[in-house]
Design an enzyme around this catalytic site. Structure first.
Site, short mmCIF file in Angstrom:
data_model
loop_
_atom_site.label_atom_id
_atom_site.label_comp_id
_atom_site.label_asym_id
_atom_site.label_seq_id
_atom_site.Cartn_x
_atom_site.Cartn_y
_atom_site.Cartn_z
CG HIS A 51 -0.21 0.01 2.52
ND1 HIS A 51 -0.06 -1.12 3.29
CD2 HIS A 51 0.45 1.00 3.18
CE1 HIS A 51 0.64 -0.82 4.36
NE2 HIS A 51 0.96 0.45 4.32
C1 T46 Z 1 2.82 0.81 6.93
C2 T46 Z 1 3.61 -0.43 7.16
C3 T46 Z 1 5.08 -0.17 7.32
C4 T46 Z 1 -4.44 -0.56 13.40
O1 T46 Z 1 -5.54 -0.82 13.90
N1 T46 Z 1 -3.73 0.53 13.82
C5 T46 Z 1 -2.52 0.85 13.29
O2 T46 Z 1 -1.92 1.87 13.72
C6 T46 Z 1 -1.98 0.02 12.26
C7 T46 Z 1 -0.64 0.36 11.63
C8 T46 Z 1 -2.70 -1.07 11.85
N2 T46 Z 1 -3.90 -1.37 12.41
C9 T46 Z 1 -4.61 -2.58 12.00
C10 T46 Z 1 -5.17 -2.53 10.58
C11 T46 Z 1 -5.12 -3.99 10.15
O3 T46 Z 1 -6.30 -4.63 10.56
O4 T46 Z 1 -3.70 -3.67 12.01
C12 T46 Z 1 -3.95 -4.57 10.96
C13 T46 Z 1 -2.72 -4.82 10.13
O5 T46 Z 1 -2.39 -3.62 9.42
P1 T46 Z 1 -1.77 -3.65 7.94
O6 T46 Z 1 -2.28 -4.81 7.21
O7 T46 Z 1 -1.99 -2.29 7.34
O8 T46 Z 1 -0.22 -3.87 8.26
P2 T46 Z 1 1.01 -3.77 7.26
O9 T46 Z 1 2.13 -4.46 7.92
O10 T46 Z 1 0.64 -4.21 5.89
O11 T46 Z 1 1.33 -2.19 7.16
C14 T46 Z 1 1.75 -1.48 8.31
C15 T46 Z 1 1.00 -0.15 8.39
O12 T46 Z 1 -0.41 -0.37 8.32
C16 T46 Z 1 1.39 0.80 7.27
O13 T46 Z 1 0.94 2.10 7.59
O14 T46 Z 1 3.30 1.73 6.32
O15 T46 Z 1 3.14 -1.22 8.26
#
Ligand code: T46
Length: 145
Positions: A51
């Protein structure tokens, strides 16, 4: 480094008690830190991210082990290997990112400039490409380089 990314370097204090690295918002990290999260116990072969953010700035610090970060715009891409707690990868707005090869119990600590909001994410690459081309060509002054 590709546009809207750069490395940050932190001092380290090493004494007989161990090592300490201070990280200061609006100091050696160039934004107000409103949120902190960390990613760990990522299974072998797993790739995360896929993303971009529209406005968010983040500093990614691998505080244990190592992790690779693919950063990409419609015009260029780069892979940064984070394996030093004294370094961070700063990622500004409109940069696609993927995190992979978490090795040796890699722990990725992330400092973020805004509270969490799903509205700031672009998770579809084709939509990202379209928005990013406009962002970088038309709104060039919004880049931070
Ligand atoms: C990024 C990379 C480096 C939350 O509820 N609060 C938060 O602050 C974050 C970051 C995530 N979440 C929830 C949303 C999803 O249900 O945690 C779950 C996993 O998040 P996501 O799939 O977006 O995780 P990554 O590892 O793909 O991405 C994360 C960050 O979301 C993103 O901002 O830049 O790490």
């Amino acid at each position: 480094m590709i546009r809207n990314t750069k490395m940050l370097y932190f001092p380290m204090y090493n004494d007989k008690y161990g090592k300490l690295v201070p990280v200061e918002a609006n100091g050696n990290v160039p934004f107000d830190v409103k949120r902190v999260y960390y990613i760990y116990e990522v299974m072998d072969g797993m790739r995360r991210g896929f993303h971009s953010h529209r406005d968010l700035q983040q500093a990614l610090i691998c505080i244990h082990g190592s992790v690779k970060i693919l950063v990409k715009t419609p015009f260029e891409e780069d892979v940064v290997c984070l394996n030093n707690p004294q370094e961070a990868l700063w990622i500004g707005p409109m940069v696609w990112r993927e995190m992979y090869d978490f090795e040796n119990d890699g722990v990725l600590l992330v400092l973020a400039s805004e509270h969490y909001t799903e509205d700031d994410y672009i998770r579809d690459y084709q939509s990202y490409e379209q928005e990013a081309k406009v962002f970088f060509n038309v709104k060039e002054k919004r880049t931070y380089k």
